[in-house]
Design an enzyme around this catalytic site. Sequence first.
Site, mmCIF file in Angstrom:
data_model
loop_
_atom_site.group_PDB
_atom_site.id
_atom_site.type_symbol
_atom_site.label_atom_id
_atom_site.label_comp_id
_atom_site.label_asym_id
_atom_site.label_seq_id
_atom_site.Cartn_x
_atom_site.Cartn_y
_atom_site.Cartn_z
ATOM 1 N N TYR A 187 4.197 3.860 0.831
ATOM 2 C CA TYR A 187 4.822 4.489 2.064
ATOM 3 C C TYR A 187 5.697 3.437 2.454
ATOM 4 O O TYR A 187 5.781 3.020 3.590
ATOM 5 C CB TYR A 187 3.641 4.969 3.088
ATOM 6 C CG TYR A 187 4.091 5.932 3.959
ATOM 7 C CD1 TYR A 187 4.232 7.335 3.557
ATOM 8 C CD2 TYR A 187 4.945 5.783 5.326
ATOM 9 C CE1 TYR A 187 4.695 8.334 4.579
ATOM 10 C CE2 TYR A 187 5.135 6.799 5.762
ATOM 11 C CZ TYR A 187 5.099 7.928 5.687
ATOM 12 O OH TYR A 187 5.811 9.154 6.401
ATOM 13 N N MET A 200 0.873 -1.147 0.037
ATOM 14 C CA MET A 200 0.274 -0.114 0.126
ATOM 15 C C MET A 200 0.826 1.235 0.030
ATOM 16 O O MET A 200 0.385 2.477 0.327
ATOM 17 C CB MET A 200 -0.994 -0.071 1.116
ATOM 18 C CG MET A 200 -1.908 -1.221 1.369
ATOM 19 S SD MET A 200 -3.316 -0.938 2.105
ATOM 20 C CE MET A 200 -2.861 -0.731 3.747
ATOM 21 N N GLY A 243 5.176 -10.405 4.007
ATOM 22 C CA GLY A 243 5.878 -10.312 5.255
ATOM 23 C C GLY A 243 5.214 -11.081 6.250
ATOM 24 O O GLY A 243 3.948 -10.867 6.396
ATOM 25 N N GLU A 251 12.011 -0.330 5.014
ATOM 26 C CA GLU A 251 12.758 -1.455 4.742
ATOM 27 C C GLU A 251 12.078 -2.674 4.716
ATOM 28 O O GLU A 251 12.584 -3.556 4.064
ATOM 29 C CB GLU A 251 13.831 -1.404 5.875
ATOM 30 C CG GLU A 251 15.137 -0.298 5.599
ATOM 31 C CD GLU A 251 15.764 -0.391 4.411
ATOM 32 O OE1 GLU A 251 15.873 -1.497 3.777
ATOM 33 O OE2 GLU A 251 16.112 0.523 3.784
ATOM 34 N N HIS A 294 9.156 -3.472 3.376
ATOM 35 C CA HIS A 294 8.819 -3.611 1.972
ATOM 36 C C HIS A 294 9.837 -4.011 1.170
ATOM 37 O O HIS A 294 9.972 -4.988 0.290
ATOM 38 C CB HIS A 294 8.143 -2.255 1.505
ATOM 39 C CG HIS A 294 6.685 -1.953 2.022
ATOM 40 N ND1 HIS A 294 6.884 -0.811 2.984
ATOM 41 C CD2 HIS A 294 5.632 -2.493 2.314
ATOM 42 C CE1 HIS A 294 5.395 -0.595 3.505
ATOM 43 N NE2 HIS A 294 4.738 -1.693 3.179
HETATM 44 P P1 AMP Z 1 1.478 -3.169 3.294
HETATM 45 O O1 AMP Z 1 2.079 -2.032 2.761
HETATM 46 O O2 AMP Z 1 1.566 -2.759 4.958
HETATM 47 O O3 AMP Z 1 0.077 -3.491 2.942
HETATM 48 O O4 AMP Z 1 2.467 -4.378 3.440
HETATM 49 C C1 AMP Z 1 2.763 -4.716 2.054
HETATM 50 C C2 AMP Z 1 3.676 -6.059 2.682
HETATM 51 O O5 AMP Z 1 4.807 -5.812 3.519
HETATM 52 C C3 AMP Z 1 2.760 -7.155 3.297
HETATM 53 O O6 AMP Z 1 3.337 -8.256 2.902
HETATM 54 C C4 AMP Z 1 3.628 -6.864 4.817
HETATM 55 O O7 AMP Z 1 3.530 -7.962 5.468
HETATM 56 C C5 AMP Z 1 4.688 -6.639 4.314
HETATM 57 N N1 AMP Z 1 5.487 -5.910 5.554
HETATM 58 C C6 AMP Z 1 5.040 -4.862 6.216
HETATM 59 N N2 AMP Z 1 5.938 -4.353 7.184
HETATM 60 C C7 AMP Z 1 6.826 -5.235 7.381
HETATM 61 C C8 AMP Z 1 7.856 -5.671 8.071
HETATM 62 N N3 AMP Z 1 8.340 -4.898 9.140
HETATM 63 N N4 AMP Z 1 8.925 -6.517 7.867
HETATM 64 C C9 AMP Z 1 8.590 -7.621 6.480
HETATM 65 N N5 AMP Z 1 7.422 -7.213 5.833
HETATM 66 C C10 AMP Z 1 6.704 -6.205 6.074
#
Ligand code: AMP
Length: 284
Positions: A36, A34, A151, A39, A41
């Site tokens: 923003y 999504m 993640g 590290e 991502h």
């Molecule tokens: P989001 O942008 O929050 O939808 O996350 C996109 C992807 O990044 C998802 O697969 C999350 O699990 C992964 N992600 C977010 N934060 C972390 C993190 N701290 N460590 C590893 N993967 C992450």
Amino acid sequence: MKKKELQVVNSVEEMIEISSTLSGSSKIGFVPTMGYLHEGHLSLVKEAQKQTEIVIVSIFVNPTQFAPTEDLANYPRSFERDLKLLEELEVDYVFFPTEAQMYPADYKTYVNVEEIGTLLCGKTRPIHFRGVSTVVAKLVNITRADFMFMGKKDFQQIVILEQMLRDLNFSTKIIRCDIVREKDGLAMSSRNSYLSTDERRKALCLYQSLLLARKLFSEGIRKASVLKPHLKELIEANDGIIDYIEFADPSSLLSTEDLFSETRVLLAVKIGKTRLIDNMNLAE
Ligand code: AMP
């Protein structure tokens, strides 16, 4: 050496055309986000680059996974910065569709993974996983992903999406990637940007309580009902408002009283107005 050119694709049709052409000859790695970016991502992108030939990153703040009371409008966005980061890493494609591209006015179809979607985060966010499963089914189809890199920070999300991919006969496989943490242990999250300095300090209680669970397990505690009050006390001492502290089987995500090394401890805690999640198994 000149950097590989990154291509930004806004249209669903164009993305399908590109990925269908590539999918015959190359393995496609896909990283849904999504935006923003942090590290966490970027670690998924790097893993995708190690394992696949073409990497597509999507940036889409998916409206169907937010309830009307949640933070869709305020969700942090930084497209230009995200693009620079992905350019630095020499990502091949960024899929950046508009809401109208993904959900045209006559949109009607939703994907719902039953039962697992109602546990844990599903209790307080009842439409969340339906939105996530729907958008990911669409994205996997649009990107023709062979592998999707996700993640473990969103552990329930991974378990639900693995079930969805299996049930709907998608050939895409999820690669589970480790949680990336700040130096002090706080799991990286776009939502950490909402925290004040004081809240940022208090937010560390999530990680600390996971470590406490591990410590007490290593000292011989084998019952969830004995462990849980210790975690609750630590979180509440930091003004955390507990949504849930669960000890769950890592496959079914059902609560378990008897604890094993692979038992997953999952937390959702509000620090001020910001809801944070984290999780860990009880021993490696
Ligand atoms: P989001 O942008 O929050 O939808 O996350 C996109 C992807 O990044 C998802 O697969 C999350 O699990 C992964 N992600 C977010 N934060 C972390 C993190 N701290 N460590 C590893 N993967 C992450």
